[in-house]
Design an enzyme around this catalytic site. Structure first.
Site, mmCIF file in Angstrom:
data_model
loop_
_atom_site.group_PDB
_atom_site.id
_atom_site.type_symbol
_atom_site.label_atom_id
_atom_site.label_comp_id
_atom_site.label_asym_id
_atom_site.label_seq_id
_atom_site.Cartn_x
_atom_site.Cartn_y
_atom_site.Cartn_z
ATOM 1 N N ARG A 164 -31.665 109.827 -88.469
ATOM 2 C CA ARG A 164 -32.201 111.191 -88.470
ATOM 3 C C ARG A 164 -33.552 111.283 -89.185
ATOM 4 N NH1 ARG A 164 -27.981 115.191 -87.308
ATOM 5 N NH2 ARG A 164 -26.951 114.165 -85.604
ATOM 6 N N ARG A 169 -35.118 117.889 -89.470
ATOM 7 C CA ARG A 169 -35.428 119.135 -90.166
ATOM 8 C C ARG A 169 -36.049 119.017 -91.553
ATOM 9 N NH1 ARG A 169 -29.593 121.387 -89.018
ATOM 10 N NH2 ARG A 169 -29.314 119.155 -89.186
ATOM 11 N N ARG A 221 -40.496 122.761 -83.909
ATOM 12 C CA ARG A 221 -39.279 123.477 -83.504
ATOM 13 C C ARG A 221 -39.566 124.966 -83.290
ATOM 14 N NH1 ARG A 221 -34.269 123.440 -87.580
ATOM 15 N NH2 ARG A 221 -35.800 124.701 -88.672
ATOM 16 N N ASP A 236 -30.024 113.128 -78.274
ATOM 17 C CA ASP A 236 -28.741 113.404 -78.910
ATOM 18 C C ASP A 236 -27.655 112.622 -78.188
ATOM 19 O OD1 ASP A 236 -27.758 115.438 -81.121
ATOM 20 O OD2 ASP A 236 -26.180 115.243 -79.631
ATOM 21 N N TYR A 255 -16.179 115.730 -78.539
ATOM 22 C CA TYR A 255 -16.997 116.915 -78.242
ATOM 23 C C TYR A 255 -16.578 117.560 -76.927
ATOM 24 C CZ TYR A 255 -20.253 116.501 -82.095
ATOM 25 O OH TYR A 255 -20.796 116.486 -83.337
HETATM 26 O O1 CP3 Z 1 -31.618 109.503 -85.846
HETATM 27 C C1 CP3 Z 1 -32.550 110.072 -85.270
HETATM 28 O O2 CP3 Z 1 -33.620 110.419 -85.861
HETATM 29 C C2 CP3 Z 1 -32.492 110.277 -83.762
HETATM 30 C C3 CP3 Z 1 -32.069 111.572 -83.358
HETATM 31 C C4 CP3 Z 1 -30.594 111.921 -83.329
HETATM 32 C C5 CP3 Z 1 -30.180 113.261 -83.197
HETATM 33 N N1 CP3 Z 1 -28.837 113.273 -83.023
HETATM 34 C C6 CP3 Z 1 -31.071 114.426 -83.206
HETATM 35 C C7 CP3 Z 1 -30.499 115.701 -83.671
HETATM 36 C C8 CP3 Z 1 -29.457 111.123 -83.313
HETATM 37 C C9 CP3 Z 1 -29.318 109.619 -83.475
HETATM 38 C C10 CP3 Z 1 -28.346 112.000 -83.112
HETATM 39 C C11 CP3 Z 1 -26.965 111.511 -82.961
HETATM 40 C C12 CP3 Z 1 -25.875 112.472 -83.095
HETATM 41 N N2 CP3 Z 1 -25.777 113.746 -82.614
HETATM 42 C C13 CP3 Z 1 -24.640 112.155 -83.712
HETATM 43 C C14 CP3 Z 1 -24.302 110.817 -84.298
HETATM 44 C C15 CP3 Z 1 -24.847 110.699 -85.691
HETATM 45 C C16 CP3 Z 1 -24.002 111.416 -86.696
HETATM 46 O O3 CP3 Z 1 -24.530 112.430 -87.237
HETATM 47 O O4 CP3 Z 1 -22.895 110.976 -86.958
HETATM 48 C C17 CP3 Z 1 -23.823 113.285 -83.634
HETATM 49 C C18 CP3 Z 1 -22.440 113.420 -84.202
HETATM 50 C C19 CP3 Z 1 -24.548 114.288 -82.931
HETATM 51 C C20 CP3 Z 1 -24.100 115.657 -82.564
HETATM 52 C C21 CP3 Z 1 -24.975 116.648 -83.234
HETATM 53 N N3 CP3 Z 1 -26.206 117.032 -82.746
HETATM 54 C C22 CP3 Z 1 -24.774 117.294 -84.480
HETATM 55 C C23 CP3 Z 1 -23.556 117.167 -85.344
HETATM 56 C C24 CP3 Z 1 -25.932 118.044 -84.727
HETATM 57 C C25 CP3 Z 1 -26.279 118.756 -86.005
HETATM 58 C C26 CP3 Z 1 -25.884 120.160 -86.117
HETATM 59 C C27 CP3 Z 1 -26.730 120.732 -87.262
HETATM 60 O O5 CP3 Z 1 -27.627 121.515 -86.969
HETATM 61 O O6 CP3 Z 1 -26.506 120.346 -88.415
HETATM 62 C C28 CP3 Z 1 -26.795 117.887 -83.629
HETATM 63 C C29 CP3 Z 1 -28.138 118.478 -83.468
HETATM 64 C C30 CP3 Z 1 -29.211 117.512 -83.803
HETATM 65 N N4 CP3 Z 1 -29.413 116.329 -83.141
HETATM 66 C C31 CP3 Z 1 -30.203 117.665 -84.787
HETATM 67 C C32 CP3 Z 1 -31.035 116.532 -84.704
HETATM 68 C C33 CP3 Z 1 -32.273 116.247 -85.501
HETATM 69 C C34 CP3 Z 1 -30.334 118.861 -85.717
HETATM 70 C C35 CP3 Z 1 -30.873 120.064 -85.033
HETATM 71 C C36 CP3 Z 1 -32.367 120.085 -85.072
HETATM 72 O O7 CP3 Z 1 -32.986 119.469 -85.947
HETATM 73 O O8 CP3 Z 1 -32.969 120.734 -84.223
#
Ligand code: CP3
Length: 354
Positions: free
Chosen positions: A28, A32, A41, A78, A155
């Site tokens: 990540r 954010r 964003r 994602d 999911y």
């Molecule tokens: O690592 C990176 O920089 C690459 C980008 C990445 C995202 N999601 C972007 C994202 C990666 C590798 C993921 C994987 C992902 N997505 C996982 C596996 C990693 C983990 O956390 O165990 C999971 C479970 C998801 C599902 C998901 N998508 C969640 C739980 C969330 C967060 C909800 C929240 O807002 O806290 C997302 C949204 C998401 N995907 C964000 C990012 C940067 C956050 C929202 C945003 O920044 O706009």
């Protein structure tokens, strides 16, 4: 420093070479906590737009590269991104994560799923990965990633993130036939997607089975491990040389089992001491991790000590320095910068401590 003609650190670590310092990147790392990301964003409020318009996804992926020069640059996307291509519509809600409007619960829904055709349903992946490769050259390594079957099924069945996974566990423990068919279909599509990412330029691929740590070890062996293996086996048939990494959140109870998936590198989280993880996984398994992301809220001296402790415990072969999970929102950017700087000077810092 890695010279311009050399193999980048992350690939060298994945091959098990002895290195003067471990490669370093952060899960990540695009997200954010970065002001540049938050500004973008505001301009593109929909996550799907940010991740599916190639120019925007490329820009986000490169924000941490420009700011910190990590040894790994991960595709901004994602784990649920491929689901619509299988016939499962989804959205990603701000602050909540993935939402599946019509959760998968029945045999008829599983029968109606389509095998993923990445070229058609994920046309943005190729320009993103190709451009990332061009941008970083051999100064860094481009990582692709996918969700593993259990976590994607969680999911798709629950319809959103869950605290207790009661709907998918109800399915798993009362009438697992439909769930097993679903997991197998996801595994086939995800293997296709991994191969496609590699063909488009990903040099390493990380499998996220984030919610497999919610299973007892016995159930991990039934519902998570066989489908991780199905993905790995299919990818190896055509792409035997691309290193694969596996992450499970809360993995302490299943660490040895993660090694059985067939991946090259196991991500270790902070619930396990790195020295213990090395003993448990044996000398042939490479490791990634394992700082608590919360460490980045500490002082610089604290961050440095934790980095050096991890590096010493992991040793100088087959270790990729990382957090044990994603960097937290509100983490100070200057501490992230310090994390990267310190990791890159680890050889000198360790020499002065000795
Ligand atoms: O690592 C990176 O920089 C690459 C980008 C990445 C995202 N999601 C972007 C994202 C990666 C590798 C993921 C994987 C992902 N997505 C996982 C596996 C990693 C983990 O956390 O165990 C999971 C479970 C998801 C599902 C998901 N998508 C969640 C739980 C969330 C967060 C909800 C929240 O807002 O806290 C997302 C949204 C998401 N995907 C964000 C990012 C940067 C956050 C929202 C945003 O920044 O706009």
């Amino acid at each position: 420093m890695t010279g311009s003609n050399q193999v980048p650190y992350l690939l060298r670590a994945a091959r098990g070479e002895v290195l003067d310092r471990p490669p370093v990147w952060m899960m990540r790392q695009a997200g954010r906590y970065m002001k540049a990301y938050r500004d973008l964003r505001d301009k593109y409020p929909s996550f799907r737009e940010r991740s599916e318009i190639p120019e925007v996804a490329i820009e986000v992926s490169l924000q941490p590269w420009r700011a910190f020069q990590p040894d790994g640059v991960i595709l901004f996307s994602d784990i649920v991104t491929p689901l619509p291509g299988m016939g499962i519509d989804m959205d990603i809600a701000e602050g909540k994560g993935p939402i599946i409007a019509d959760p998968i619960r029945t045999q008829a829904q599983v029968d109606a799923l389509r095998p993923l055709e990445p070229e058609e349903s994920l046309p943005f992946i190729k320009p993103i990965l190709q451009t990332l490769r061009q941008e970083v050259g051999n100064q860094s390594t481009v990582l692709g990633f996918v969700g593993a079957p259990w976590t994607l099924a969680a999911y798709a069945v629950e319809g959103k993130g869950s605290k207790d996974y009661s709907i998918i566990k109800n399915m798993a423990f009362s009438d697992p036939t439909v769930l097993h068919q679903f997991l197998s279909k996801i595994a086939d599509s995800i293997a296709t997607y991994v191969r496609y990412q590699i063909d488009c330029g990903a040099q390493v691929v990380q499998l996220f089975d984030s919610w497999a740590g919610q299973l007892s070890p016995k159930d991990y062996d039934t519902f998570a491990l066989p489908y991780q293996q199905q993905v790995v086996r299919q990818v190896r048939e055509t792409h035997p040389d691309t290193p694969l990494i596996l992450l499970v959140s809360g993995s302490a109870g299943v660490l040895e089992r993660m090694g059985k998936s067939g991946v090259d590198i196991v991500t270790v989280d902070w619930s396990v001491d790195m020295a213990d993880a090395r003993k448990r996984l044996g000398p042939d398994m490479k490791v990634q991790g394992n700082l608590d992301p919360g460490v980045l809220f500490g002082s610089k001296a604290f961050i440095r000590d934790r980095i050096l402790d991890t590096i010493q415990k992991a040793g100088n072969r087959g270790h990729i320095l990382n957090l044990g999970h994603g960097v937290l929102p509100n983490t100070p950017e200057e501490n992230v910068a310090y994390f990267f700087e310190t990791a890159k000077q680890a050889d000198q810092l360790l020499a002065t401590c000795a």
